[in-house]
Write a protein that holds these residues in place. Structure first.
Motif, PDB file in Angstrom:
ATOM      1  N   LEU A 199     -14.337  11.126 -26.211  1.00 40.25           N
ATOM      2  CA  LEU A 199     -13.279  10.160 -25.899  1.00 40.25           C
ATOM      3  C   LEU A 199     -12.017  10.911 -25.491  1.00 40.25           C
ATOM      4  CD1 LEU A 199     -12.178   7.264 -25.924  1.00 40.25           C
ATOM      5  CD2 LEU A 199     -11.614   7.570 -28.318  1.00 40.25           C
ATOM      6  N   GLY A 200     -11.648  11.917 -26.273  1.00 41.97           N
ATOM      7  CA  GLY A 200     -10.430  12.673 -25.989  1.00 41.97           C
ATOM      8  C   GLY A 200     -10.471  13.358 -24.633  1.00 41.97           C
ATOM      9  N   PHE A 201     -11.653  13.836 -24.234  1.00 45.33           N
ATOM     10  CA  PHE A 201     -11.756  14.538 -22.947  1.00 45.33           C
ATOM     11  C   PHE A 201     -11.393  13.624 -21.783  1.00 45.33           C
ATOM     12  CE2 PHE A 201     -15.314  17.548 -24.565  1.00 45.33           C
ATOM     13  CZ  PHE A 201     -14.364  18.297 -25.218  1.00 45.33           C
ATOM     14  N   PHE A 202     -11.858  12.376 -21.848  1.00 49.61           N
ATOM     15  CA  PHE A 202     -11.767  11.536 -20.660  1.00 49.61           C
ATOM     16  C   PHE A 202     -10.555  10.622 -20.662  1.00 49.61           C
ATOM     17  CE2 PHE A 202     -15.938  13.256 -20.369  1.00 49.61           C
ATOM     18  CZ  PHE A 202     -16.097  13.449 -19.010  1.00 49.61           C
ATOM     19  N   LEU A 203      -9.590  10.904 -21.557  1.00 53.80           N
ATOM     20  CA  LEU A 203      -8.323  10.172 -21.493  1.00 53.80           C
ATOM     21  C   LEU A 203      -7.337  10.895 -20.575  1.00 53.80           C
ATOM     22  CD1 LEU A 203      -8.011   9.423 -25.285  1.00 53.80           C
ATOM     23  CD2 LEU A 203      -8.569   7.799 -23.492  1.00 53.80           C
ATOM     24  N   PHE A 204      -7.640  12.139 -20.262  1.00 55.74           N
ATOM     25  CA  PHE A 204      -6.821  12.939 -19.342  1.00 55.74           C
ATOM     26  C   PHE A 204      -5.363  13.009 -19.764  1.00 55.74           C
ATOM     27  CE2 PHE A 204     -10.289  11.160 -16.800  1.00 55.74           C
ATOM     28  CZ  PHE A 204     -10.944  12.333 -16.523  1.00 55.74           C
ATOM     29  N   ASN A 205      -5.082  13.192 -21.030  1.00 54.02           N
ATOM     30  CA  ASN A 205      -3.725  13.572 -21.409  1.00 54.02           C
ATOM     31  C   ASN A 205      -3.772  14.630 -22.506  1.00 54.02           C
ATOM     32  OD1 ASN A 205      -3.965  12.239 -23.901  1.00 54.02           O
ATOM     33  ND2 ASN A 205      -3.380  10.289 -22.937  1.00 54.02           N
ATOM     34  N   ASN A 206      -2.604  15.227 -22.716  1.00 58.20           N
ATOM     35  CA  ASN A 206      -2.484  16.370 -23.602  1.00 58.20           C
ATOM     36  C   ASN A 206      -3.041  16.138 -24.995  1.00 58.20           C
ATOM     37  OD1 ASN A 206      -1.508  18.455 -22.302  1.00 58.20           O
ATOM     38  ND2 ASN A 206       0.644  17.987 -22.617  1.00 58.20           N
ATOM     39  N   TYR A 207      -2.562  15.042 -25.589  1.00 56.64           N
ATOM     40  CA  TYR A 207      -2.975  14.758 -26.964  1.00 56.64           C
ATOM     41  C   TYR A 207      -4.482  14.588 -27.046  1.00 56.64           C
ATOM     42  CZ  TYR A 207       1.496  14.267 -29.291  1.00 56.64           C
ATOM     43  OH  TYR A 207       2.691  14.509 -29.883  1.00 56.64           O
ATOM     44  N   GLY A 208      -5.014  13.916 -26.043  1.00 59.51           N
ATOM     45  CA  GLY A 208      -6.444  13.639 -26.058  1.00 59.51           C
ATOM     46  C   GLY A 208      -7.258  14.917 -26.031  1.00 59.51           C
ATOM     47  N   LEU A 209      -6.938  15.797 -25.083  1.00 58.65           N
ATOM     48  CA  LEU A 209      -7.714  17.023 -24.940  1.00 58.65           C
ATOM     49  C   LEU A 209      -7.536  17.938 -26.135  1.00 58.65           C
ATOM     50  CD1 LEU A 209      -7.685  18.402 -21.310  1.00 58.65           C
ATOM     51  CD2 LEU A 209      -9.589  18.127 -22.848  1.00 58.65           C
ATOM     52  N   VAL A 263      -6.352  11.986 -31.153  1.00 62.21           N
ATOM     53  CA  VAL A 263      -7.138  11.257 -30.142  1.00 62.21           C
ATOM     54  C   VAL A 263      -6.748   9.781 -30.149  1.00 62.21           C
ATOM     55  CG1 VAL A 263      -9.447  10.578 -29.435  1.00 62.21           C
ATOM     56  CG2 VAL A 263      -9.016  12.900 -30.174  1.00 62.21           C
ATOM     57  N   ILE A 264      -6.521   9.216 -31.333  1.00 62.74           N
ATOM     58  CA  ILE A 264      -6.133   7.800 -31.390  1.00 62.74           C
ATOM     59  C   ILE A 264      -4.774   7.604 -30.703  1.00 62.74           C
ATOM     60  CG2 ILE A 264      -5.494   5.915 -32.938  1.00 62.74           C
ATOM     61  CD1 ILE A 264      -7.588   6.995 -34.891  1.00 62.74           C
ATOM     62  N   MET A 265      -3.846   8.526 -30.947  1.00 65.04           N
ATOM     63  CA  MET A 265      -2.546   8.440 -30.267  1.00 65.04           C
ATOM     64  C   MET A 265      -2.721   8.503 -28.754  1.00 65.04           C
ATOM     65  SD  MET A 265       0.512   9.601 -32.267  1.00 65.04           S
ATOM     66  CE  MET A 265       0.860  11.204 -31.618  1.00 65.04           C
ATOM     67  N   MET A 268      -4.027   5.340 -27.405  1.00 64.94           N
ATOM     68  CA  MET A 268      -2.988   4.302 -27.430  1.00 64.94           C
ATOM     69  C   MET A 268      -2.175   4.360 -26.138  1.00 64.94           C
ATOM     70  SD  MET A 268      -1.850   1.885 -29.302  1.00 64.94           S
ATOM     71  CE  MET A 268      -1.900   2.050 -31.076  1.00 64.94           C
ATOM     72  N   LYS A 269      -1.925   5.568 -25.646  1.00 67.31           N
ATOM     73  CA  LYS A 269      -1.163   5.706 -24.394  1.00 67.31           C
ATOM     74  C   LYS A 269      -1.906   5.089 -23.226  1.00 67.31           C
ATOM     75  CE  LYS A 269       1.342  10.007 -25.215  1.00 67.31           C
ATOM     76  NZ  LYS A 269       1.345  11.421 -24.861  1.00 67.31           N
ATOM     77  N   LEU A 302      -5.511  20.178 -17.396  1.00 68.56           N
ATOM     78  CA  LEU A 302      -5.138  18.808 -17.010  1.00 68.56           C
ATOM     79  C   LEU A 302      -4.534  18.783 -15.610  1.00 68.56           C
ATOM     80  CD1 LEU A 302      -3.731  17.422 -20.339  1.00 68.56           C
ATOM     81  CD2 LEU A 302      -5.672  16.554 -19.044  1.00 68.56           C
ATOM     82  N   ALA A 303      -3.682  19.773 -15.324  1.00 64.57           N
ATOM     83  CA  ALA A 303      -3.088  19.833 -13.990  1.00 64.57           C
ATOM     84  C   ALA A 303      -4.172  20.017 -12.940  1.00 64.57           C
ATOM     85  CB  ALA A 303      -2.084  20.982 -13.923  1.00 64.57           C
ATOM     86  N   HIS A 304      -5.153  20.844 -13.285  1.00 69.41           N
ATOM     87  CA  HIS A 304      -6.241  21.095 -12.343  1.00 69.41           C
ATOM     88  C   HIS A 304      -7.066  19.829 -12.107  1.00 69.41           C
ATOM     89  CE1 HIS A 304      -9.377  23.574 -10.410  1.00 69.41           C
ATOM     90  NE2 HIS A 304     -10.210  22.719 -10.957  1.00 69.41           N
ATOM     91  N   VAL A 305      -7.342  19.106 -13.183  1.00 69.24           N
ATOM     92  CA  VAL A 305      -8.174  17.910 -13.069  1.00 69.24           C
ATOM     93  C   VAL A 305      -7.437  16.815 -12.298  1.00 69.24           C
ATOM     94  CG1 VAL A 305      -9.411  16.145 -14.366  1.00 69.24           C
ATOM     95  CG2 VAL A 305      -9.389  18.481 -15.175  1.00 69.24           C
ATOM     96  N   ALA A 306      -6.115  16.860 -12.345  1.00 73.89           N
ATOM     97  CA  ALA A 306      -5.344  15.820 -11.654  1.00 73.89           C
ATOM     98  C   ALA A 306      -5.387  15.989 -10.135  1.00 73.89           C
ATOM     99  CB  ALA A 306      -3.902  15.852 -12.142  1.00 73.89           C
TER     100      ALA A 306
END
Lengths: 495, 481
Positions: free
Chosen positions: A318-328, A400-402, A405-406, A486-490
């Motif tokens: 789940l954290g991987f595919f949210l594409f934000n810092n907290y998630g990863l 990951v929950i935070m 939430m974003k 994350l920058a690369h994936v974007a």
């Protein structure tokens, strides 16, 4: 930085050579010698891995400790090693777990000791190879080679249904990885003759081929993680595996799948990753919610922890595919923390199994009266497994929950149900096993844990609490790598 | 008309071997009863001599002789060296086994050497007639070897099946060749190529001829649907003979395919590619699925051979150097694995006991961990699991397939080989997970012990350092086409 010194090669090959030395001691007459070499080898394997952390430069996301030699000229395959902030913690986790497994099997394993210890050491080296390969074929060789020792560990030292579990484990994982091999060869064609993973990161690819490659990778990594619905091999493998096998399986081998997503799927296929993120999030949430409920009704302790592993690894994907810092970062923390907690849980169950030879919850009850020290340790790990603040289990899940939430309130809502179900299945199991009156006469006979077991559990308890109270040493090494990933994936790779 | 003496130099190894075979037969007649080891020693000596001659006459050029019927090029030299080594190792593995069964005689060794001679002629042929002569010399020797255990009903049945079907396949091949001759007016490989490339020939006749030729080749390679003989021969013949049938002739068959399809009919690659794809797929399907149902390890290995040959054919469909060298590498690796596997089978067999049931492998790890480990390496290599050499064989072929643009075929091949993994794993399961049923001592002779260990470790060593073997195959192909 230790420039020019092949540190990563040492980290990979030292355990493997030690494993060969252990195998060379031969039959069970030399078992004490085999145990001794295994202990020395595994501790040395951990010690040589420490400089990876101390000399690591956390401010860069480029590969460190790089070694690059031509290996197979014909296919332009290189012996190319290197680690970044994602791979390095996993190598340390692996090097840390191996001595614990050796000590945990010290007196318990009496049959074919040298083969048991040798298999774990060799596997430890191979897994280090998985986490540090920067060449697709090298990666694939280590990836597949790790199946062989685990297959033998489950099959030789496992429970009554071990043959079925071992073959299921092997074939299931092989199915996914063979398609990954085809994807690698396809990338080799597209990149005009390169197996370098870092080249692949820069390779432009059309959407259609990205999606197909993503699916091939997904099969390999999803089976390994394991994600719902390809998780069914895991409960079987865990239930039948000996304690050490379960520990390594949960703590290390599952992380190979998560690592695969970060090293391959996301950076090589950014567009497909965004395109299919909805599906990945849905699969992850099903794992968190549904498998959590499945864990609730298990009568077998090992099976319960196996299902709880699937649910916890759902947080990782789940954290991987949210594409934000907290998630990863949360997913990475969750991977390491799950490595400690699941190892501890399986060791605790192993402690009880060694005494009573049963994994059924119903056969226990009132263990606290006979084993108070053990009950205290088990309590700590059970709390960590349900994500209590102050333990490492909390940090990853909370991040990951935070992060979710974003992105979307309902993602966060569904993910957060784990705080209830996780606590429910873990603590209910704890209650039924540890508390209450002693009903079964066999439980009366149980002896509390000895110095060897206390040592292992203490080390893990320190790790779980340390990471829970002060996760910074872990997060700071991966921070830059995660940002750059994350920058690369974007950036789109379409042309 | 002047009579020109042909240049014999390229054929020195063949001539030497022929003389030695006669020597083996005579020596066995003279001393065979008193010293039963004579024929064995002479045979090994003959192979060693051939090796020296081929090595001594190694040269980078392609030389044609005997009015263009015979060729000596790099491919021929390398394949012949591999054949000598293979046959020599096979004889070492077989010695105890056949002496326990009373067939340690001049016949076995002279037939083996005649077969070797046939293979060498096939490898060096540059004329359809030479190819056919070599093939028949090989086949007839093999039929006789299978029938060597004449008191065994199984062996006799196997020999008859092998002979009848083999003769039929030879007939196919000859018929196909005659079609090609009718269309091009020549049987010389060089002239046939020129005639086809000239483009004035009726394609219909050529394609019909090609179909018969491919069918004949498939039989020799035991590719499905021309595989029926393989399981029966593998099961019925003695393990030593099966090892011989299953190893070196595959190298020769690869040479045969290269001479016939690539050098001779390379201009028709568009036509034979499609046929090879069908053969490859049916072989992999039938081989892998039927192998699961077997309880006899030799029969299982027969089906495994069928699927391996299917996989090897995949390498050829690209019709380019890359693919040919991948296929050659696959064959070499396959031969290495087959030798080791049958070496183990014969190791476990004793006088009056054949270790040919799967159950005979139960608990091998308890009985002898070292040989169990070697068998483990062999099985994982056959299944294509790293770090054994099998994975690079599969990798090379898959790369050739994708290079030729057949992504779906690569995926299909991979899925079918996954089925194959199951029955190799079953052997590992029997050896490691089950308890032994017997505790008969496994005590091989010194030479077998060393060679078998080296064979097993080679699987691992080439698995870690495959470059040299891959480079050898690439070199052989690049310098000959």
């Amino acid at each position: 930085m230790l420039f020019g010194f092949p540190l990563l090669s040492l980290v990979i090959w030292l355990p493997i050579l030690a494993g060969v030395a252990v195998l060379a001691t031969g039959g069970d007459r030399n078992a004490p010698l085999a145990r001794m070499i295994a202990l020395v080898g595994s501790v040395a394997g951990f010690l040589v891995a420490i400089p990876l952390y101390t000399s690591f430069d956390p401010l860069t996301s480029t590969m460190q400790f790089v070694e690059n030699h031509v290996w197979i000229e014909r296919f332009n395959v290189h012996y190319h090693l290197g680690v970044d902030g994602i791979a390095m913690p996993l190598i340390l986790l692996n090097a840390f777990t191996t001595p614990l497994v050796v000590i945990a099997g010290w007196e318990v394993i009496t049959r074919r000791v040298s083969q048991y210890m040798g298999a774990f050491l060799i596997m430890s080296g191979i897994v280090n190879g998985v986490f540090s390969s920067l060449d697709a074929i090298l990666f694939y060789v280590f990836w597949e080679a790790s199946l062989i020792p685990m297959f033998l560990i489950i099959g030789v030292w496992g429970g009554p249904n071990r043959v079925y579990a071992a073959i299921k484990f092997f074939l299931y994982t092989l199915l996914g990885s063979l398609l990954m091999l085809v994807a690698f060869i396809y990338l080799y064609q597209v990149s005009e003759g390169s197996f370098s993973i870092l080249e692949y990161h820069k390779l432009p690819l059309s959407m259609a081929s990205q999606i197909l490659i993503f699916i091939a990778f997904l099969l390999a990594f999803a089976v390994k993680v394991p994600m719902w619905p390809v998780h069914t091999w895991l409960p079987d493998a865990h239930v039948e595996a000996p304690t050490g096998g379960s520990v390594v399986l949960a703590a290390i081998l599952l992380k190979m799948g998560g690592y695969g997503f970060l090293r391959f799927s996301l950076p090589i296929l950014p567009d497909a990753s965004h395109q299919l993120a909805g599906m990945m999030i849905a699969l992850s949430l099903i794992a968190v919610v549904y498998i959590g409920l499945v864990a609730l009704v298990q009568a077998d302790m090992k099976k319960l922890i196996a299902y709880s592993s699937v649910a916890h690894m759902g947080f990782v994907t789940l954290g991987f595919f949210l594409f934000n810092n907290y998630g990863l970062e949360g997913a990475m923390v969750q991977m390491v923390s799950h490595g400690f907690i699941s190892a501890a849980m399986f060791l605790c169950i192993g402690v009880m199994y060694d005494r009573l030879h049963s994994r059924q919850i119903a056969d226990y009850g009132g263990v606290a009266h006979r084993m108070p020290v053990f009950a205290a340790f088990f309590m700590l790990f059970a709390m960590a497994n349900s994500g209590l603040p102050g333990t490492s289990g909390f940090v990853g899940e909370f991040m990951v929950i935070m992060a979710s939430m974003k992105v979307n309130f309902w993602y966060a809502f569904l993910a957060a149900t784990t705080l209830i179900t996780g606590a429910a299945y873990t603590l209910w199991m704890y209650k039924r096993v540890i508390f209450g009156a002693v009903v079964h006469p066999a439980v009366e006979e149980m002896k509390d844990i000895g110095a060897r077991e206390i040592l292992v559990l203490t080390v893990l308890a320190v790790a779980v609490l340390g990471m829970g109270l002060y996760p910074l040493p872990l997060t700071e090494v991966m921070h830059t790598t995660v940002d750059d990933l994350l920058a690369h994936v974007a950036r789109s790779k379409l042309q | 008309m002047n009579f020109m003496l042909p240049n014999f130099a390229p054929a020195y190894p063949e001539i030497f071997l022929l003389v030695m075979v006669c020597g083996v037969l005579m020596a066995d007649l003279a001393w065979g009863d008193k010293k039963p080891g004579t024929a064995y020693l002479l045979a090994q000596l003959a192979l060693f001599g051939c090796m020296l001659i081929t090595f001594g006459t190694l040269q980078p050029d392609t030389i044609h002789t005997f009015s263009g019927m015979f060729v000596d090029d790099t491919l021929a030299d390398i394949l012949k060296m591999l054949v000598y080594i293979t046959v020599s190792v096979v004889l070492v593995y077989s010695r105890t086994y056949i002496s326990d069964r009373g067939i340690l005689s001049g016949e076995f060794f002279s037939l083996a050497l005649f077969a070797t001679l046939g293979m060498m002629v096939m490898i060096s042929a540059s004329h359809f007639m030479t190819l056919y002569l070599g093939l028949e010399l090989l086949s007839l020797s093999l039929y006789a070897m299978v029938a060597l255990r004449r008191d065994s009903a199984g062996a006799t049945e196997a020999a008859i099946k092998f002979f009848v079907l083999g003769a039929l396949a030879s007939g196919f091949l000859l018929y196909g060749m005659s079609m090609i001759y009718g269309a091009t007016g020549s049987l010389d490989i060089g002239s046939v190529t020129k005639a086809i490339e000239g483009g004035v020939i009726s394609r219909g006749v050529l394609v019909v001829g090609l179909v018969f030729i491919v069918a004949g080749i498939s039989f020799k390679l035991s590719a499905a649907p021309f595989h029926m003989w393989a399981p029966d021969v593998y099961e019925g013949a003695s393990s030593a003979v099966v090892l011989f049938v299953g190893s070196a002739p595959k190298l020769a068959a690869f040479g045969f395919v290269m001479r016939l399809l690539v050098e001779g009919l390379g201009a028709m690659s568009g036509d034979w590619q499609g046929m090879l794809i069908i053969l490859a797929i049916t072989s992999m399907v039938i081989g892998n699925i039927a192998a699961i149902a077997q309880s006899n390890i030799k029969r299982m290995l027969a089906y495994s051979t069928i699927s391996h040959m299917g996989f090897m054919l995949l390498g050829l469909i690209g019709a380019n150097e890359n693919g040919y060298s991948a296929a050659m590498f696959y064959v070499v690796v396959y031969v290495l694995m087959t030798m080791g596997t049958f070496g183990i089978i014969m190791l476990l067999s004793r006088a009056g006991f054949e270790a040919d049931k799967l159950d005979d492998y139960k608990g091998l790890n308890r009985r002898n961990p070292w040989y169990a480990f070697i068998m483990l390496l062999l099985m994982f290599s056959m299944a294509g699991i790293p770090p054994t050499v099998g994975i690079y064989a599969k990798l090379s072929v898959l790369q050739a397939v994708l290079n030729a643009g057949y992504t779906w075929l690569a995926v299909l091949a991979v899925l079918l080989s996954l089925i194959g993994v199951f029955y190799y794993l079953r052997i590992v399961k029997l050896m490691y997970f089950d308890e032994p049923e017997t505790d008969a001592v496994i005590a091989p002779k010194g030479d077998v012990r060393v060679l078998l260990s080296a064979n097993g470790l080679a699987i691992l060593a080439f698995g870690i350092f495959p470059q040299s073997l891959i480079a050898l195959c690439t070199y052989a192909i690049q310098h000959s086409t």
